[in-house]
Write a protein that holds these residues in place. Structure first.
Motif, mmCIF file in Angstrom:
data_model
loop_
_atom_site.group_PDB
_atom_site.id
_atom_site.type_symbol
_atom_site.label_atom_id
_atom_site.label_comp_id
_atom_site.label_asym_id
_atom_site.label_seq_id
_atom_site.Cartn_x
_atom_site.Cartn_y
_atom_site.Cartn_z
ATOM 1 N N TYR A 1 35.235 -36.560 16.277
ATOM 2 C CA TYR A 1 35.625 -37.951 16.504
ATOM 3 C C TYR A 1 35.150 -38.877 15.385
ATOM 4 O O TYR A 1 35.872 -39.792 14.980
ATOM 5 C CB TYR A 1 35.057 -38.441 17.841
ATOM 6 N N GLY A 2 33.939 -38.637 14.919
ATOM 7 C CA GLY A 2 33.347 -39.579 13.979
ATOM 8 C C GLY A 2 33.752 -39.397 12.534
ATOM 9 O O GLY A 2 33.705 -40.349 11.749
ATOM 10 N N ALA B 1 28.345 -42.900 23.773
ATOM 11 C CA ALA B 1 27.992 -41.538 23.372
ATOM 12 C C ALA B 1 27.777 -41.418 21.869
ATOM 13 O O ALA B 1 27.354 -40.366 21.386
ATOM 14 C CB ALA B 1 29.088 -40.571 23.814
ATOM 15 N N GLY B 2 28.072 -42.487 21.130
ATOM 16 C CA GLY B 2 27.893 -42.453 19.687
ATOM 17 C C GLY B 2 28.899 -41.576 18.968
ATOM 18 O O GLY B 2 28.629 -41.074 17.873
ATOM 19 N N THR C 1 33.508 -38.368 30.446
ATOM 20 C CA THR C 1 32.643 -38.435 29.278
ATOM 21 C C THR C 1 32.837 -37.234 28.353
ATOM 22 O O THR C 1 32.878 -36.092 28.806
ATOM 23 C CB THR C 1 31.168 -38.507 29.714
ATOM 24 N N VAL C 2 32.971 -37.514 27.073
ATOM 25 C CA VAL C 2 33.022 -36.458 26.059
ATOM 26 C C VAL C 2 31.589 -36.083 25.700
ATOM 27 O O VAL C 2 30.779 -36.950 25.377
ATOM 28 C CB VAL C 2 33.767 -36.942 24.795
ATOM 29 N N ARG C 3 31.273 -34.809 25.782
ATOM 30 C CA ARG C 3 29.908 -34.384 25.463
ATOM 31 C C ARG C 3 29.590 -34.683 23.997
ATOM 32 O O ARG C 3 30.323 -34.254 23.108
ATOM 33 C CB ARG C 3 29.741 -32.893 25.745
ATOM 34 N N PRO C 4 28.498 -35.394 23.743
ATOM 35 C CA PRO C 4 28.194 -35.827 22.369
ATOM 36 C C PRO C 4 27.455 -34.776 21.542
ATOM 37 O O PRO C 4 26.475 -35.083 20.867
ATOM 38 C CB PRO C 4 27.328 -37.071 22.602
ATOM 39 N N HIS C 5 27.915 -33.522 21.596
ATOM 40 C CA HIS C 5 27.271 -32.507 20.768
ATOM 41 C C HIS C 5 27.761 -32.644 19.320
ATOM 42 O O HIS C 5 28.682 -33.424 19.022
ATOM 43 C CB HIS C 5 27.511 -31.103 21.316
ATOM 44 N N ALA C 6 27.163 -31.888 18.433
ATOM 45 C CA ALA C 6 27.438 -32.047 17.002
ATOM 46 C C ALA C 6 28.917 -31.858 16.673
ATOM 47 O O ALA C 6 29.476 -32.577 15.837
ATOM 48 C CB ALA C 6 26.588 -31.064 16.203
ATOM 49 N N GLY C 7 29.557 -30.889 17.341
ATOM 50 C CA GLY C 7 30.971 -30.639 17.070
ATOM 51 C C GLY C 7 31.840 -31.830 17.404
ATOM 52 O O GLY C 7 32.700 -32.233 16.609
#
Length: 228
Positions: free
Chosen positions: A131-132, A152-153, A120-126
């Protein structure tokens, strides 16, 4: 099309193999492709990539962790390399961040990221920004990885695709069974022999095989299972 492939593996992992094979196949289709590897991996990665048929290889520091001096030097070199590319394809986090910075300094280039592992990729702001917003396409090698990124969005569904890894049909072809190899693996006449070739890591799923073997045993089925 001019394509820059970047992979920071220290050894000949599945990521490095995948990057080398993609590079070779794109070259065979007439694209101008450069594979950027980690400096110091000439024997472990670069030579292996060349043996896979990769024609053009260059190296960057790709130092582990946050290394301001080495990272700044990489960004300067990457800026020049990215400026000569139409697309940049990255395979790990280190080169992902460096390539995004270099691409912005070079006036912008599409960034493609391939996710190779079920972690899992940690969904922090960075990471949500990386990614987004900074990455134009994410490629997952399994549906499970794609599902993790979506859950994870990190990226919208329309910008992440699944492209399963494949085997080289010119190399891996069915061959007649070899009794000597079967015996060396503990195979017995009349008993199924099942093999799993993978590193001993949680994400590879050895536990699933063990659980499956237990269920088969409950049904009176006891195949020989070999981890390679």
């Amino acid at each position: 099309m001019r394509i820059l492939q970047l992979v920071s593996c220290r050894g000949w992992s599945s990521d490095a193999y995948w990057a080398a094979r993609v590079t070779r196949e794109l070259e065979r289709r007439g694209h101008d492709v450069t594979l950027g590897c980690r400096r110091g991996t000439e024997r472990a990665v670069v030579d292996r990539a060349r043996s896979e048929g990769v024609a053009r290889v260059t190296t960057f520091e790709f130092a582990s962790g946050l290394r301001p001096r080495a990272d700044a030097a990489d960004v300067r070199r990457l800026r020049r390399a990215v400026a000569g590319a139409d697309v940049v394809h990255v395979h790990r986090g280190k080169e992902h961040w460096l390539a995004v910075v270099a691409a912005r300094l070079a006036g912008g280039r599409p960034i493609v990221r391939t996710r190779h592992i079920v972690q899992t990729v940690r969904p922090h702001a960075g990471n949500r920004w990386l990614y987004g917003h900074a990455t134009q396409l994410v490629v997952a090698v399994t549906e499970a990885i794609r599902g993790q990124c979506l859950a994870a969005g990190l990226v919208p569904p329309q910008r992440i695709v699944t492209l399963p890894g494949g085997a080289d049909a010119d190399v891996y072809r069915p061959a007649p069974a070899n009794p000597e190899i079967r015996r060396s693996l503990g195979g017995e006449d009349g008993r199924p022999l099942i093999g799993m070739v993978a590193g001993l890591r949680v994400m590879k799923g050895h536990r699933v095989v063990v659980e499956a073997a237990a269920r088969l045993a409950q049904q009176g089925l006891r195949p020989r299972i070999v981890f390679v």
